[in-house]
Design a protein around this motif. Structure first.
Motif, mmCIF file in Angstrom:
data_model
loop_
_atom_site.group_PDB
_atom_site.id
_atom_site.type_symbol
_atom_site.label_atom_id
_atom_site.label_comp_id
_atom_site.label_asym_id
_atom_site.label_seq_id
_atom_site.Cartn_x
_atom_site.Cartn_y
_atom_site.Cartn_z
ATOM 1 N N GLU A 101 0.886 -1.171 0.000
ATOM 2 C CA GLU A 101 0.000 0.000 0.000
ATOM 3 C C GLU A 101 0.914 1.209 0.000
ATOM 4 O O GLU A 101 1.744 1.362 0.901
ATOM 5 C CB GLU A 101 -0.880 -0.018 1.263
ATOM 6 C CG GLU A 101 -2.058 0.928 1.152
ATOM 7 C CD GLU A 101 -3.050 0.771 2.306
ATOM 8 O OE1 GLU A 101 -3.623 -0.319 2.452
ATOM 9 O OE2 GLU A 101 -3.203 1.749 3.052
ATOM 10 N N ILE A 137 -6.916 3.445 -4.488
ATOM 11 C CA ILE A 137 -8.025 3.056 -3.587
ATOM 12 C C ILE A 137 -8.411 4.204 -2.650
ATOM 13 O O ILE A 137 -9.045 3.996 -1.618
ATOM 14 C CB ILE A 137 -7.651 1.795 -2.760
ATOM 15 C CG1 ILE A 137 -6.348 2.024 -1.980
ATOM 16 C CG2 ILE A 137 -7.558 0.565 -3.618
ATOM 17 C CD1 ILE A 137 -6.163 1.071 -0.831
ATOM 18 N N ARG A 140 -12.155 4.451 -2.150
ATOM 19 C CA ARG A 140 -12.639 3.323 -1.360
ATOM 20 C C ARG A 140 -12.265 3.528 0.112
ATOM 21 O O ARG A 140 -13.060 3.297 1.010
ATOM 22 C CB ARG A 140 -12.029 2.023 -1.898
ATOM 23 C CG ARG A 140 -12.825 0.798 -1.510
ATOM 24 C CD ARG A 140 -12.009 -0.457 -1.558
ATOM 25 N NE ARG A 140 -11.377 -0.679 -2.863
ATOM 26 C CZ ARG A 140 -10.373 -1.545 -3.025
ATOM 27 N NH1 ARG A 140 -9.901 -2.223 -2.012
ATOM 28 N NH2 ARG A 140 -9.834 -1.704 -4.208
ATOM 29 N N LYS A 141 -11.003 4.007 0.291
ATOM 30 C CA LYS A 141 -10.508 4.257 1.657
ATOM 31 C C LYS A 141 -11.379 5.294 2.364
ATOM 32 O O LYS A 141 -11.732 5.150 3.524
ATOM 33 C CB LYS A 141 -9.067 4.801 1.593
ATOM 34 C CG LYS A 141 -8.039 3.725 1.555
ATOM 35 C CD LYS A 141 -7.313 3.724 2.876
ATOM 36 C CE LYS A 141 -6.587 2.428 3.038
ATOM 37 N NZ LYS A 141 -6.103 2.138 4.320
ATOM 38 N N ARG A 142 -11.719 6.364 1.592
ATOM 39 C CA ARG A 142 -12.510 7.454 2.171
ATOM 40 C C ARG A 142 -13.889 6.913 2.594
ATOM 41 O O ARG A 142 -14.348 7.165 3.700
ATOM 42 C CB ARG A 142 -12.670 8.582 1.150
ATOM 43 C CG ARG A 142 -13.153 9.902 1.755
ATOM 44 C CD ARG A 142 -13.542 10.885 0.663
ATOM 45 N NE ARG A 142 -14.499 10.328 -0.290
ATOM 46 C CZ ARG A 142 -15.777 10.120 -0.041
ATOM 47 N NH1 ARG A 142 -16.261 10.440 1.126
ATOM 48 N NH2 ARG A 142 -16.570 9.590 -0.948
ATOM 49 N N ALA A 143 -14.473 6.107 1.698
ATOM 50 C CA ALA A 143 -15.785 5.529 1.995
ATOM 51 C C ALA A 143 -15.691 4.616 3.217
ATOM 52 O O ALA A 143 -16.556 4.650 4.104
ATOM 53 C CB ALA A 143 -16.292 4.761 0.795
ATOM 54 N N GLU A 144 -14.582 3.859 3.265
ATOM 55 C CA GLU A 144 -14.380 2.952 4.406
ATOM 56 C C GLU A 144 -14.282 3.749 5.701
ATOM 57 O O GLU A 144 -14.863 3.400 6.714
ATOM 58 C CB GLU A 144 -13.073 2.177 4.222
ATOM 59 C CG GLU A 144 -13.262 0.767 3.734
ATOM 60 C CD GLU A 144 -11.920 0.101 3.455
ATOM 61 O OE1 GLU A 144 -10.915 0.477 4.086
ATOM 62 O OE2 GLU A 144 -11.887 -0.775 2.580
ATOM 63 N N LYS A 145 -13.507 4.874 5.606
ATOM 64 C CA LYS A 145 -13.298 5.710 6.787
ATOM 65 C C LYS A 145 -14.635 6.293 7.260
ATOM 66 O O LYS A 145 -14.947 6.311 8.442
ATOM 67 C CB LYS A 145 -12.326 6.849 6.441
ATOM 68 C CG LYS A 145 -11.437 7.212 7.590
ATOM 69 C CD LYS A 145 -10.232 7.942 7.096
ATOM 70 C CE LYS A 145 -10.096 9.236 7.830
ATOM 71 N NZ LYS A 145 -9.046 10.074 7.296
ATOM 72 N N GLU A 146 -15.412 6.751 6.259
ATOM 73 C CA GLU A 146 -16.724 7.323 6.583
ATOM 74 C C GLU A 146 -17.607 6.284 7.252
ATOM 75 O O GLU A 146 -18.303 6.557 8.221
ATOM 76 C CB GLU A 146 -17.393 7.814 5.307
ATOM 77 C CG GLU A 146 -17.252 9.302 5.135
ATOM 78 C CD GLU A 146 -17.894 9.785 3.856
ATOM 79 O OE1 GLU A 146 -18.845 9.143 3.366
ATOM 80 O OE2 GLU A 146 -17.419 10.809 3.349
ATOM 81 N N LEU A 147 -17.543 5.084 6.711
ATOM 82 C CA LEU A 147 -18.337 3.990 7.238
ATOM 83 C C LEU A 147 -17.932 3.674 8.680
ATOM 84 O O LEU A 147 -18.781 3.472 9.550
ATOM 85 C CB LEU A 147 -18.113 2.753 6.358
ATOM 86 C CG LEU A 147 -19.321 1.849 6.198
ATOM 87 C CD1 LEU A 147 -20.451 2.580 5.525
ATOM 88 C CD2 LEU A 147 -18.943 0.603 5.399
ATOM 89 N N LEU A 148 -16.605 3.699 8.902
ATOM 90 C CA LEU A 148 -16.095 3.424 10.247
ATOM 91 C C LEU A 148 -16.547 4.514 11.214
ATOM 92 O O LEU A 148 -16.978 4.235 12.331
ATOM 93 C CB LEU A 148 -14.566 3.363 10.238
ATOM 94 C CG LEU A 148 -13.978 2.025 9.787
ATOM 95 C CD1 LEU A 148 -12.469 2.068 9.814
ATOM 96 C CD2 LEU A 148 -14.465 0.902 10.722
ATOM 97 N N ARG A 151 -20.044 4.053 11.929
ATOM 98 C CA ARG A 151 -20.224 2.930 12.847
ATOM 99 C C ARG A 151 -19.915 3.375 14.282
ATOM 100 O O ARG A 151 -20.653 3.095 15.211
ATOM 101 C CB ARG A 151 -19.298 1.774 12.441
ATOM 102 C CG ARG A 151 -19.692 0.466 13.068
ATOM 103 C CD ARG A 151 -18.613 -0.547 12.930
ATOM 104 N NE ARG A 151 -17.400 -0.091 13.625
ATOM 105 C CZ ARG A 151 -16.259 -0.752 13.611
ATOM 106 N NH1 ARG A 151 -16.150 -1.852 12.926
ATOM 107 N NH2 ARG A 151 -15.215 -0.299 14.270
#
Ligand code: ADP
Length: 566
Positions: A101, A137, A140-148, A151
């Motif tokens: 990465e 990515i 995708r990372k940003r979306a993942e971070k937002e999701l986290l 959560r």
């Protein structure tokens, strides 16, 4: 010939075809390489770029000339270059494809990519270059971070909700108003991250807010805001508007000016006040929180405060309703006591008035004759005889009324005297509490029922208890105690005692039962007399004795069961 003419042709054609096919395959590879949406690159063993594709040049805003033959440290920051180099080194050492990465800085900020790096081998099996394909990515990372983050936010919300639920359930178990107020204040301060706070209750009579619980304030603040009714303060304004008021900074809020000095000495710069209102929008109190720095609590911060406030409002409203109900009950008891006696007194006054007026007239006439020296013994005797007759008539009226009470059948039901005692003590609870009378019930349970008129028996007890309270008002040097006892006497009688530590009735205990005997400024002196008649009408007895060491005890006895008076 044939060979000559065909020979060269024969060897040239396959080569040409092979060259052609190589070219085609190179073009295809080039097209594949160039049109890949990923960043593709090729470096030699020394880390010099041999090829990069179109996407690589576009993403990194770099031209073919700027990159060809250059190493990472000539193009990127040293830090980035070092990390790329370390990864390249690993692939060269291991000789196998690897995945990393990597972060590269592009025009719109840092981009994270998954980079597959792989060694390229020559015919001898030696690594001559390193290839790489990078997939961006960042999105995708940003979306993942937002999701986290979402959560975490949801988890925090869930924890807060669970805590709120637990707290609300806990609040429901608190009976005592003061403890409830204290708990709500602590919870509101914690949920808003406030530095101080207080809860005021509204005094309807004085029309002011009075502090009943506070956190963090000194005496001068409490003195200054002991009773609030003006418009300048946050709570004063919220009280008038019936809605929340937030003063973000007391230093710049012009209306707050008169109170700035006290805010300064208390150490707060911002305050919010949330009114506690009944369902019909009547003011019940105020919940305020204070902050050391200029601040505006967000709606999110105030969410829980509002929920706590609703809970407190409900409890306050219920308590208020209970108080009104109790006051009404006592008032009703008082009125019913006065009505019974008032009606009797009125009829007695009416009946007795006539003979009394005649006695007065006769005496005045005699006095006049005596003054003029014309009072003949004959006239005097006749007048005296008439006066005796009128006096007898008057006492006959009273005797008749008492006899009437005794004969009045009233309702007759089998009643539980303990129940009646509890009811009357309930009715007089406020009176007892306000006059600081300790109450001691000594009731025999279960107790046989007696036949009687529930309301009359209540009134007799009410009269005895009210008399006891009144007899103890003057007592200041010893406890004011009231004992109410019930028991069975000689198997077929109930004995009820109302005992007090009041001023006492002296040696002639029976005179208190004489009609119109009273030692009170506004007394009628009929309560005990009527009570005795009513008890006798039930086939019982009512009497008084001095209590030891002080006070009086009133006893009454009632026959058990459905026995009728003899
Ligand atoms: P009233 O209460 O209107 O005076 P009552 O007939 O009920 O009429 O009482 C008559 C008087 O008996 C009272 O004024 C009071 O002097 C006296 N008395 C009644 N109960 C007590 C008591 N518990 N202790 C002392 N005195 C009492």
């Amino acid at each position: 010939m044939l060979f000559d003419s065909w020979g060269p042709m024969h060897t040239f054609e396959p080569l040409k075809r092979a060259q052609q096919s190589l070219k085609e395959s190179e073009t295809r590879l080039q097209a594949f390489f160039e049109n890949s949406p990923n960043l593709v690159f090729l470096k030699d063993r020394q880390g010099r770029y041999l090829h990069v594709n179109k996407e690589f040049k576009r993403a990194l805003r770099i031209t073919e000339e700027q990159i060809k033959g250059k190493r990472d440290d000539e193009i990127f920051s040293l830090e980035q270059a070092a990390s790329f180099h370390t990864n390249d080194r690993q692939v060269l050492d291991a000789g196998v494809p690897m995945e990393f990465e990597e972060v590269s800085f592009q025009e719109d900020g840092p981009h994270t990519s998954i980079v597959h790096k792989f060694p390229l081998l020559n015919a001898e099996g030696e690594i001559y270059a390193i290839g790489g394909i990078a997939t961006d990515i960042t999105e995708r990372k940003r979306a993942e971070k937002e999701l986290l983050a979402l959560r975490d936010e949801l988890a925090a919300e869930l924890t807060a909700m669970t805590r709120l639920h637990e707290f609300s359930t806990h609040l429901l178990t608190i009976d005592e108003l003061q403890s409830l107020v204290e708990e709500v204040l602590d919870a509101a301060i914690a949920s808003q991250n406030a530095d101080f706070g207080n809860i005021q209750l509204y005094n309807h009579e004085a029309q002011v807010l009075e502090i009943v619980a506070q956190r963090g304030f000194q005496q001068d603040f409490l003195e200054h805001f002991r009773c609030v009714s003006d418009n300048g303060t946050a709570c004063g304004r919220a009280m008038k508007l019936r809605e929340r008021v937030i003063v973000e900074d007391v230093e710049t809020d012009s209306e707050f000016a008169p109170h700035r000095h006290i805010a300064e000495s208390a150490g707060f710069r911002a305050v919010q006040s949330t009114p506690l209102l009944s369902r019909s929008c009547e003011l019940l109190g105020m919940l305020s929180t204070h902050f050391r720095r200029p601040h505006r609590p967000s709606l999110r911060d105030l969410r829980f405060t509002d929920l706590y406030a609703r809970h407190l409002e409900e409890v306050l409203e219920r308590k208020q309703a209970q108080q009104v109900l109790q006051m009404t009950q006592v008032e009703l008891a008082r009125v019913s006591r006065l009505t019974t006696m008032g009606e009797l007194a009125a009829s007695i006054a009416h009946e007795v008035n006539q003979p009394l007026a005649a006695v007065t007239n006769n005496s005045s006439a005699c006095l006049r004759l005596l003054a003029s020296g014309n009072l003949k013994p004959e006239v005097l005797r006749r007048s005296l005889e008439e006066m005796v007759a009128d006096g007898t008539r008057a006492s006959a009226v009273i005797a008749r009324i008492r006899a009437f009470i005794q004969k009045t059948p009233g309702e007759r039901n089998l009643v539980d005297m303990n129940e009646i005692i509890q009811e009357v003590l309930g009715l007089t609870a406020r009176e007892l509490c306000e006059n600081r009378v300790q109450i001691d019930r000594q009731l025999t349970e279960p107790i046989p029922r007696v036949s009687g008129d529930r309301v009359q028996l209540q009134q007799i007890l009410l009269n005895l208890i009210m008399n006891s309270i009144e007899a103890m008002v003057a007592v200041t040097n010893r406890p004011r105690s009231l004992w109410v006892q019930s028991g069975v006497y000689e198997s077929d009688n109930l004995l009820i005692a109302v005992r007090d530590s009041g001023t006492g009735i002296g040696s002639d205990a029976d005179r208190v039962f004489t009609p119109f005997f009273t030692t009170k400024a506004h007394g009628m002196g009929m309560g005990l007399s009527i009570s005795r008649s009513l008890i006798e009408a039930h086939g019982g007895r009512l009497w008084a004795e001095p209590n030891s060491p002080n006070g009086t005890v009133f006893y009454f006895m009632l026959p058990v069961g459905a026995r009728t008076p003899s």
